[in-house]
Design a protein around this motif. Structure first.
Motif, PDB file in Angstrom:
ATOM      1  N   GLY A  81       0.787  -1.230   0.000  1.00 11.49           N
ATOM      2  CA  GLY A  81       0.000   0.000   0.000  1.00 11.49           C
ATOM      3  C   GLY A  81       0.812   1.269   0.000  1.00 11.49           C
ATOM      4  O   GLY A  81       0.267   2.359  -0.177  1.00 11.49           O
ATOM      5  N   THR A  82       2.145   1.154   0.196  1.00 12.10           N
ATOM      6  CA  THR A  82       2.982   2.361   0.262  1.00 12.10           C
ATOM      7  C   THR A  82       4.132   2.372  -0.739  1.00 12.10           C
ATOM      8  O   THR A  82       4.736   3.419  -0.949  1.00 12.10           O
ATOM      9  N   LEU A  83       4.439   1.221  -1.360  1.00  6.47           N
ATOM     10  CA  LEU A  83       5.627   1.124  -2.214  1.00  6.47           C
ATOM     11  C   LEU A  83       5.260   0.902  -3.675  1.00  6.47           C
ATOM     12  O   LEU A  83       4.280   0.236  -3.998  1.00  6.47           O
ATOM     13  N   VAL A 213      -5.536  -6.117  12.464  1.00  8.99           N
ATOM     14  CA  VAL A 213      -5.606  -4.654  12.379  1.00  8.99           C
ATOM     15  C   VAL A 213      -4.331  -4.142  11.741  1.00  8.99           C
ATOM     16  O   VAL A 213      -3.241  -4.674  11.976  1.00  8.99           O
ATOM     17  N   LEU A 214      -4.472  -3.111  10.954  1.00  3.77           N
ATOM     18  CA  LEU A 214      -3.332  -2.288  10.549  1.00  3.77           C
ATOM     19  C   LEU A 214      -3.585  -0.880  11.068  1.00  3.77           C
ATOM     20  O   LEU A 214      -4.589  -0.249  10.712  1.00  3.77           O
ATOM     21  N   PHE A 215      -2.699  -0.411  11.934  1.00  3.37           N
ATOM     22  CA  PHE A 215      -2.719   1.001  12.332  1.00  3.37           C
ATOM     23  C   PHE A 215      -2.103   1.803  11.204  1.00  3.37           C
ATOM     24  O   PHE A 215      -1.015   1.488  10.717  1.00  3.37           O
ATOM     25  N   VAL A 216      -2.814   2.838  10.776  1.00  3.49           N
ATOM     26  CA  VAL A 216      -2.334   3.721   9.709  1.00  3.49           C
ATOM     27  C   VAL A 216      -2.429   5.153  10.222  1.00  3.49           C
ATOM     28  O   VAL A 216      -3.530   5.696  10.372  1.00  3.49           O
ATOM     29  N   SER A 223      -2.554   2.912  -0.485  1.00  5.54           N
ATOM     30  CA  SER A 223      -3.289   2.341  -1.612  1.00  5.54           C
ATOM     31  C   SER A 223      -3.875   1.001  -1.184  1.00  5.54           C
ATOM     32  O   SER A 223      -3.147   0.147  -0.653  1.00  5.54           O
ATOM     33  N   PRO A 224      -5.171   0.772  -1.391  1.00  7.58           N
ATOM     34  CA  PRO A 224      -5.787  -0.474  -0.918  1.00  7.58           C
ATOM     35  C   PRO A 224      -5.343  -1.686  -1.739  1.00  7.58           C
ATOM     36  O   PRO A 224      -4.991  -1.571  -2.914  1.00  7.58           O
TER      37      PRO A 224
END
Length: 396
Positions: A81-83, A213-216, A223-224
Motif C-alpha cells: 500500500g505504500t511502495l 488490524v493495521l494502524f495507519v 493504496s488499498p
C-alpha cells in the motif's frame, strides 16, 4: 491424558469473555454495518466500539484503525500500500515471512530492498539501519518482537532514525507478537510516535483466527489491496467481519487490563522458571537470544544432538504441545532463517524448540513440562550418532 499447551506464539486459545462478546453477532445481531436500518446501525455501533477499544490498547485515534483478516494481510497492506517501482524498502533478515515474501514480490515489481543483518542476540542495531537509508528510501519495516525468539527490537530508536533521515520515509512494524504482551503507545507524545504503520493479529491475543488490524497514521496515504466498497475509510474494501471485529475489540480490552495489572511480570516469572529448570536438568542446552529483552512468554531453547522435530513429536505424544519454530514454516526442511541469521549453525538451529506460554499457563503446566523435557531429550540423544561420538571424546 493431560494436555498442556505451550505454543501460544502459533495461536492463543480464545478467552471465554471474548467468545461471549462475539456469540450474539453470529445469530441475533447479524446486521451489515453498512446498512442504514436498525440492524445495520447496531452492527456499526459494535464495530465502532471495537475500533475504540483497539485504539485505546495502541494509544492511537480510532480513525487510524483498519480492520483486516490478520497479520499477513496487515503486513502486506503496509508494504504494497505504500511502495511502488523505484522506491527503496529496508527490512531485516529475521522478519516473519509475511514481510519477507512480500518484499521478494515487491523486488520483482521494481522496488529495491535492503535486508539488514542482526546481531548474535537477534537485535537490529540502529547504526546498521542508519547506514542503509538512501534518498529514495520510502519505507522501513522492522518487527517489534520476533515470533521465534521473542527478542524485542529497539523500535522507538529505529523509527526515530528513520524520521531523522527524512520525514517522508515511513516506518512500519510488525507487532503481531508484541501487541497485548508489551505496552504500545502510538500517540503523538507516546514512545512510538514515529511509527506510521503497525500490524497486529487477533489470534495472537486471544481473539479468533482470521482477525487483524493495521494502524495507519492519519498522515499516511495508503493504496488499498482490495477494490470494492468504501469500507474502512476506503483503505480495505469488503463487508466487515462483525463477530471477529467484536471479539478483537473485547480481546484488546482484556489485554489492556492484563498489562495494567502487572501480567507480564507474572508470566516472565513462569517462563524463567521453565528455562532455568530445563537448563539445570539438560546438559548442552541453552537459550537463543539470552541476555536480550524478550516478550514475557517466549523461550527458544536449543538441545544439541537432538532434532527439534523429533523432540516436538515426542513431547506431543506425552501431552505437551510446543513448536520447532514458526507455525507458518512447519514441515520446512531448511533450518530457521531467524536462528541462522543470528549465527547458529544449521545443526543447532535444527535442534531448537520454542516454548511459548499463554496468559492461561500455570505453575503446574511448567512443572509438567519439566517432568517431560529432560527425559525426552535424554532418550532421543541415545539414538543420536553425534551424541555418542561426543561422549567418546569426553571420556578419552
Amino acid at each position: 491424558m493431560r494436555r498442556t499447551y505451550m505454543d501460544a506464539n502459533a495461536t492463543t486459545p480464545m478467552l471465554p469473555e471474548v467468545f461471549e462478546a462475539m456469540r450474539p453477532y453470529f445469530l441475533e445481531q447479524f446486521g451489515n454495518a453498512s446498512s442504514i436500518h436498525q440492524q445495520g446501525q447496531a452492527a456499526r455501533a459494535a464495530v465502532d466500539h471495537a475500533r475504540e477499544s483497539v485504539a485505546r490498547l495502541l494509544g492511537c485515534r480510532s480513525s487510524e484503525i483498519v480492520f483486516t483478516s490478520g497479520g499477513t494481510e496487515s503486513d502486506n497492506l503496509a508494504l504494497f500500500g505504500t511502495l511502488s517501482a523505484g522506491d527503496h524498502l529496508v527490512t531485516s533478515t529475521i522478519e516473519h515471512h509475511a514481510v519477507l515474501h512480500a518484499a521478494e514480490a515487491l523486488e520483482k515489481r521494481g522496488v529495491a530492498v535492503t535486508y539488514l543483518p542482526c546481531t548474535a542476540s537477534g537485535i537490529i542495531e540502529p547504526s546498521t539501519l542508519e547506514a542503509a537509508l538512501r534518498p529514495e528510501t520510502k519505507l522501513v519495516s522492522i518487527m517489534l518482537a520476533n515470533n521465534e525468539t521473542g527478542t524485542i527490537q529497539p523500535i522507538a530508536e529505529l523509527a526515530r532514525i528513520t524520521k531523522a533521515h527524512a520525514k517522508s520515509t515511513l516506518f512500519h512494524t510488525d507487532a503481531v507478537q508484541g501487541a497485548g504482551k508489551l505496552p504500545i503507545d502510538l500517540a503523538p507524545s507516546g514512545a512510538l510516535h514515529d511509527v506510521d504503520l503497525l500490524s497486529i493479529a487477533g489470534h495472537k491475543m486471544y481473539a479468533p483466527q482470521g482477525t487483524g488490524v493495521l494502524f495507519v497514521r492519519r498522515s499516511v496515504r495508503l493504496s488499498p489491496l482490495f477494490h470494492g466498497g468504501t469500507h474502512e475509510r476506503q483503505r480495505r474494501a469488503g463487508t466487515e467481519n462483525l463477530p471477529g471485529i467484536v471479539a478483537l475489540g473485547r480481546a484488546a480490552e482484556l489485554a489492556r487490563g492484563w498489562l495494567l495489572d502487572d501480567g507480564p511480570a507474572e508470566l516472565t516469572a513462569l517462563r524463567d522458571r521453565l528455562e532455568q529448570g530445563i537448563l539445570r536438568a539438560v546438559p548442552e542446552s541453552g537459550v537463543n537470544g539470552q541476555g536480550t529483552d524478550r516478550t514475557a512468554n517466549t523461550s527458544n531453547l536449543y538441545f544439541d544432538h537432538v532434532e527439534a522435530e523429533a523432540l516436538v513429536i515426542a513431547l506431543d505424544l506425552k501431552g505437551l504441545s510446543v513448536s520447532g519454530g514458526s507455525a507458518c514454516q512447519s514441515g520446512a526442511t531448511e533450518p530457521s532463517h531467524v536462528l541462522t541469521a543470528m549465527g547458529l549453525s544449521p545443526a543447532r538451529a535444527r535442534a531448537s524448540v520454542r516454548f511459548s506460554l499463554s496468559r492461561l499457563s500455570t505453575a503446574e503446566d511448567v512443572d509438567f513440562a519439566l517432568s517431560l523435557v529432560p527425559e525426552a531429550v535424554a532418550r532421543l540423544r541415545t539414538l543420536s550418532p553425534t551424541w555418542a561420538a561426543s561422549r567418546i571424546l569426553t571420556t578419552v
